[in-house]
Design a protein around this motif. Structure first.
Motif, PDB file in Angstrom:
ATOM      1  N   TYR A  27     -38.137 -64.892 102.713  1.00  0.00           N
ATOM      2  CA  TYR A  27     -37.890 -64.501 104.105  1.00  0.00           C
ATOM      3  C   TYR A  27     -36.809 -63.433 104.126  1.00  0.00           C
ATOM      4  CZ  TYR A  27     -40.058 -69.116 104.559  1.00  0.00           C
ATOM      5  OH  TYR A  27     -40.894 -70.188 104.449  1.00  0.00           O
ATOM      6  N   GLY A  28     -36.626 -62.836 105.292  1.00  0.00           N
ATOM      7  CA  GLY A  28     -35.544 -61.882 105.465  1.00  0.00           C
ATOM      8  C   GLY A  28     -34.207 -62.608 105.564  1.00  0.00           C
ATOM      9  N   ILE A  29     -33.139 -61.897 105.270  1.00  0.00           N
ATOM     10  CA  ILE A  29     -31.799 -62.498 105.314  1.00  0.00           C
ATOM     11  C   ILE A  29     -31.495 -63.140 106.668  1.00  0.00           C
ATOM     12  CG2 ILE A  29     -29.323 -61.953 105.233  1.00  0.00           C
ATOM     13  CD1 ILE A  29     -29.895 -60.231 102.810  1.00  0.00           C
ATOM     14  N   PRO A  30     -31.873 -62.534 107.816  1.00  0.00           N
ATOM     15  CA  PRO A  30     -31.590 -63.203 109.105  1.00  0.00           C
ATOM     16  C   PRO A  30     -32.213 -64.593 109.223  1.00  0.00           C
ATOM     17  CG  PRO A  30     -32.150 -60.902 109.473  1.00  0.00           C
ATOM     18  CD  PRO A  30     -32.428 -61.188 108.015  1.00  0.00           C
ATOM     19  N   PHE A  31     -33.375 -64.791 108.604  1.00  0.00           N
ATOM     20  CA  PHE A  31     -34.027 -66.101 108.646  1.00  0.00           C
ATOM     21  C   PHE A  31     -33.179 -67.145 107.931  1.00  0.00           C
ATOM     22  CE2 PHE A  31     -37.131 -69.322 107.286  1.00  0.00           C
ATOM     23  CZ  PHE A  31     -37.835 -69.542 108.464  1.00  0.00           C
ATOM     24  N   TYR A  32     -32.723 -66.819 106.714  1.00  0.00           N
ATOM     25  CA  TYR A  32     -31.865 -67.738 105.963  1.00  0.00           C
ATOM     26  C   TYR A  32     -30.562 -68.004 106.720  1.00  0.00           C
ATOM     27  CZ  TYR A  32     -34.970 -66.912 101.976  1.00  0.00           C
ATOM     28  OH  TYR A  32     -36.063 -66.827 101.140  1.00  0.00           O
ATOM     29  N   LEU A  33     -29.986 -66.966 107.311  1.00  0.00           N
ATOM     30  CA  LEU A  33     -28.730 -67.128 108.062  1.00  0.00           C
ATOM     31  C   LEU A  33     -28.927 -68.028 109.283  1.00  0.00           C
ATOM     32  CD1 LEU A  33     -27.271 -63.508 107.840  1.00  0.00           C
ATOM     33  CD2 LEU A  33     -26.523 -65.554 106.585  1.00  0.00           C
ATOM     34  N   GLN A  34     -30.091 -67.938 109.912  1.00  0.00           N
ATOM     35  CA  GLN A  34     -30.391 -68.814 111.051  1.00  0.00           C
ATOM     36  C   GLN A  34     -30.359 -70.281 110.614  1.00  0.00           C
ATOM     37  OE1 GLN A  34     -34.347 -68.381 112.624  1.00  0.00           O
ATOM     38  NE2 GLN A  34     -33.944 -69.697 114.371  1.00  0.00           N
ATOM     39  N   TYR A  35     -30.945 -70.577 109.458  1.00  0.00           N
ATOM     40  CA  TYR A  35     -30.934 -71.953 108.952  1.00  0.00           C
ATOM     41  C   TYR A  35     -29.513 -72.385 108.593  1.00  0.00           C
ATOM     42  CZ  TYR A  35     -35.903 -72.983 108.924  1.00  0.00           C
ATOM     43  OH  TYR A  35     -37.175 -73.281 109.309  1.00  0.00           O
ATOM     44  N   LEU A  36     -28.751 -71.487 107.982  1.00  0.00           N
ATOM     45  CA  LEU A  36     -27.358 -71.821 107.645  1.00  0.00           C
ATOM     46  C   LEU A  36     -26.539 -72.110 108.897  1.00  0.00           C
ATOM     47  CD1 LEU A  36     -26.423 -69.379 104.750  1.00  0.00           C
ATOM     48  CD2 LEU A  36     -26.367 -71.867 104.698  1.00  0.00           C
ATOM     49  N   ALA A  37     -26.803 -71.380 109.963  1.00  0.00           N
ATOM     50  CA  ALA A  37     -26.041 -71.558 111.207  1.00  0.00           C
ATOM     51  C   ALA A  37     -26.459 -72.821 111.963  1.00  0.00           C
ATOM     52  CB  ALA A  37     -26.209 -70.337 112.108  1.00  0.00           C
ATOM     53  N   HIS A  38     -27.762 -73.102 112.012  1.00  0.00           N
ATOM     54  CA  HIS A  38     -28.251 -74.221 112.819  1.00  0.00           C
ATOM     55  C   HIS A  38     -28.384 -75.549 112.080  1.00  0.00           C
ATOM     56  CE1 HIS A  38     -29.671 -70.836 115.394  1.00  0.00           C
ATOM     57  NE2 HIS A  38     -29.185 -71.646 116.303  1.00  0.00           N
ATOM     58  N   TRP A  39     -28.760 -75.497 110.804  1.00  0.00           N
ATOM     59  CA  TRP A  39     -29.018 -76.720 110.039  1.00  0.00           C
ATOM     60  C   TRP A  39     -28.370 -76.645 108.661  1.00  0.00           C
ATOM     61  CZ3 TRP A  39     -33.211 -73.834 112.074  1.00  0.00           C
ATOM     62  CH2 TRP A  39     -33.672 -74.291 113.293  1.00  0.00           C
ATOM     63  N   PRO A  40     -27.070 -76.431 108.575  1.00  0.00           N
ATOM     64  CA  PRO A  40     -26.437 -76.256 107.265  1.00  0.00           C
ATOM     65  C   PRO A  40     -26.577 -77.475 106.354  1.00  0.00           C
ATOM     66  CG  PRO A  40     -24.781 -76.540 108.972  1.00  0.00           C
ATOM     67  CD  PRO A  40     -26.105 -76.387 109.676  1.00  0.00           C
ATOM     68  N   GLU A  41     -26.620 -78.674 106.922  1.00  0.00           N
ATOM     69  CA  GLU A  41     -26.721 -79.883 106.108  1.00  0.00           C
ATOM     70  C   GLU A  41     -28.094 -80.015 105.443  1.00  0.00           C
ATOM     71  OE1 GLU A  41     -27.662 -80.992 110.411  1.00  0.00           O
ATOM     72  OE2 GLU A  41     -26.329 -79.638 109.361  1.00  0.00           O
ATOM     73  N   TYR A  42     -29.097 -79.294 105.952  1.00  0.00           N
ATOM     74  CA  TYR A  42     -30.444 -79.334 105.394  1.00  0.00           C
ATOM     75  C   TYR A  42     -30.688 -78.215 104.375  1.00  0.00           C
ATOM     76  CZ  TYR A  42     -32.098 -82.666 108.940  1.00  0.00           C
ATOM     77  OH  TYR A  42     -32.294 -83.761 109.719  1.00  0.00           O
ATOM     78  N   PHE A  43     -29.661 -77.453 104.046  1.00  0.00           N
ATOM     79  CA  PHE A  43     -29.795 -76.308 103.144  1.00  0.00           C
ATOM     80  C   PHE A  43     -28.935 -76.582 101.912  1.00  0.00           C
ATOM     81  CE2 PHE A  43     -30.558 -71.455 103.822  1.00  0.00           C
ATOM     82  CZ  PHE A  43     -31.151 -71.360 102.586  1.00  0.00           C
ATOM     83  N   ILE A  44     -29.558 -77.011 100.825  1.00  0.00           N
ATOM     84  CA  ILE A  44     -28.844 -77.491  99.639  1.00  0.00           C
ATOM     85  C   ILE A  44     -29.286 -76.684  98.418  1.00  0.00           C
ATOM     86  CG2 ILE A  44     -28.424 -79.514  98.173  1.00  0.00           C
ATOM     87  CD1 ILE A  44     -29.441 -81.173 100.679  1.00  0.00           C
ATOM     88  N   VAL A  45     -28.339 -76.385  97.556  1.00  0.00           N
ATOM     89  CA  VAL A  45     -28.628 -75.635  96.337  1.00  0.00           C
ATOM     90  C   VAL A  45     -28.196 -76.456  95.129  1.00  0.00           C
ATOM     91  CG1 VAL A  45     -26.425 -74.386  96.306  1.00  0.00           C
ATOM     92  CG2 VAL A  45     -28.411 -73.361  95.227  1.00  0.00           C
ATOM     93  N   ALA A  46     -28.936 -76.290  94.033  1.00  0.00           N
ATOM     94  CA  ALA A  46     -28.576 -76.899  92.750  1.00  0.00           C
ATOM     95  C   ALA A  46     -28.022 -75.799  91.857  1.00  0.00           C
ATOM     96  CB  ALA A  46     -29.795 -77.545  92.108  1.00  0.00           C
ATOM     97  N   GLU A  47     -26.854 -76.061  91.296  1.00  0.00           N
ATOM     98  CA  GLU A  47     -26.173 -75.057  90.479  1.00  0.00           C
ATOM     99  C   GLU A  47     -25.935 -75.604  89.075  1.00  0.00           C
ATOM    100  OE1 GLU A  47     -22.506 -71.957  91.203  1.00  0.00           O
ATOM    101  OE2 GLU A  47     -22.321 -73.961  92.042  1.00  0.00           O
TER     102      GLU A  47
END
Length: 189
Positions: A27-47
């Motif tokens: 997706y475009g960066i604005p799409f990812y940023l929308q998820y980070l702004a509205h649902w940050p707890e549902y956006f998880i990364v494995a490092e």
């Protein structure tokens, strides 16, 4: 040791190794940023221990505010090829399911490409069922036909403070709810 943490804006510049997979929706960066702004707890990364991103899950809460009926939705789940077959995708799904339960979600749903049999089989192993096929859900590129998606469904029922995860097709859920409501009413009478 793998670290599971909240996705950050900086990760947008580090996750190309994951998104280069042809089966991963990008997706475009604005799409990812929308998820980070509205649902940050549902956006998880494995490092990985060395700092390389191994995979991520991006989801959201959907439902009715007025009726207080919520569910979790998996928008994207992807693991970099070199980190597959380690159970990472299943762990990320487990975390999203737990977050959905804590937020009062009644089920988790997602869409997956019909052709992505590895993912389809993983979701089946996690207990998900196909409850519908959405024709031409995924847009194709370069003149190829659009691709269908399976809608998968996981149902969560709260009964006397206990959470029961029932992964069944959508049509069966109404029957289960009616049956349990009838049992509760008859037991309390």
């Amino acid at each position: 040791m793998t670290t599971l943490r909240a996705f950050t804006c900086d990760d947008l510049f580090r996750f190309n190794n994951i998104n280069l997979d042809p089966l991963t929706e990008t997706y475009g960066i604005p799409f990812y940023l929308q998820y980070l702004a509205h649902w940050p707890e549902y956006f998880i990364v494995a490092e990985a221990p060395g700092g390389e991103l191994m995979g991520y899950i991006m989801g959201k809460a959907e439902g009715s505010v007025a009726r207080e009926e919520w569910h979790g939705h998996v928008t994207a789940l992807s693991v970099a090829p070199e980190f597959r077959r380690l159970g990472l995708a299943a762990k990320l799904m487990e975390l999203l399911e737990e977050i959905s339960e804590k937020k009062g979600g009644f089920f988790v749903d997602l869409f997956v490409r019909v052709s992505n049999q590895v993912a389809v089989n993983m979701y089946k192993q996690l207990g998900y069922s196909v409850y519908r096929t959405v024709l031409e859900y995924y847009s194709a590129s370069s003149g190829e036909p659009d691709e269908d998606a399976y809608g998968k469904f996981s149902f969560c029922l709260k009964l006397n403070g206990a959470i029961l995860m029932l992964r069944v097709p959508e049509l069966v859920c109404k029957t289960i709810i009616l049956f349990l409501v009838c049992e509760i009413i008859s037991d309390s009478c």
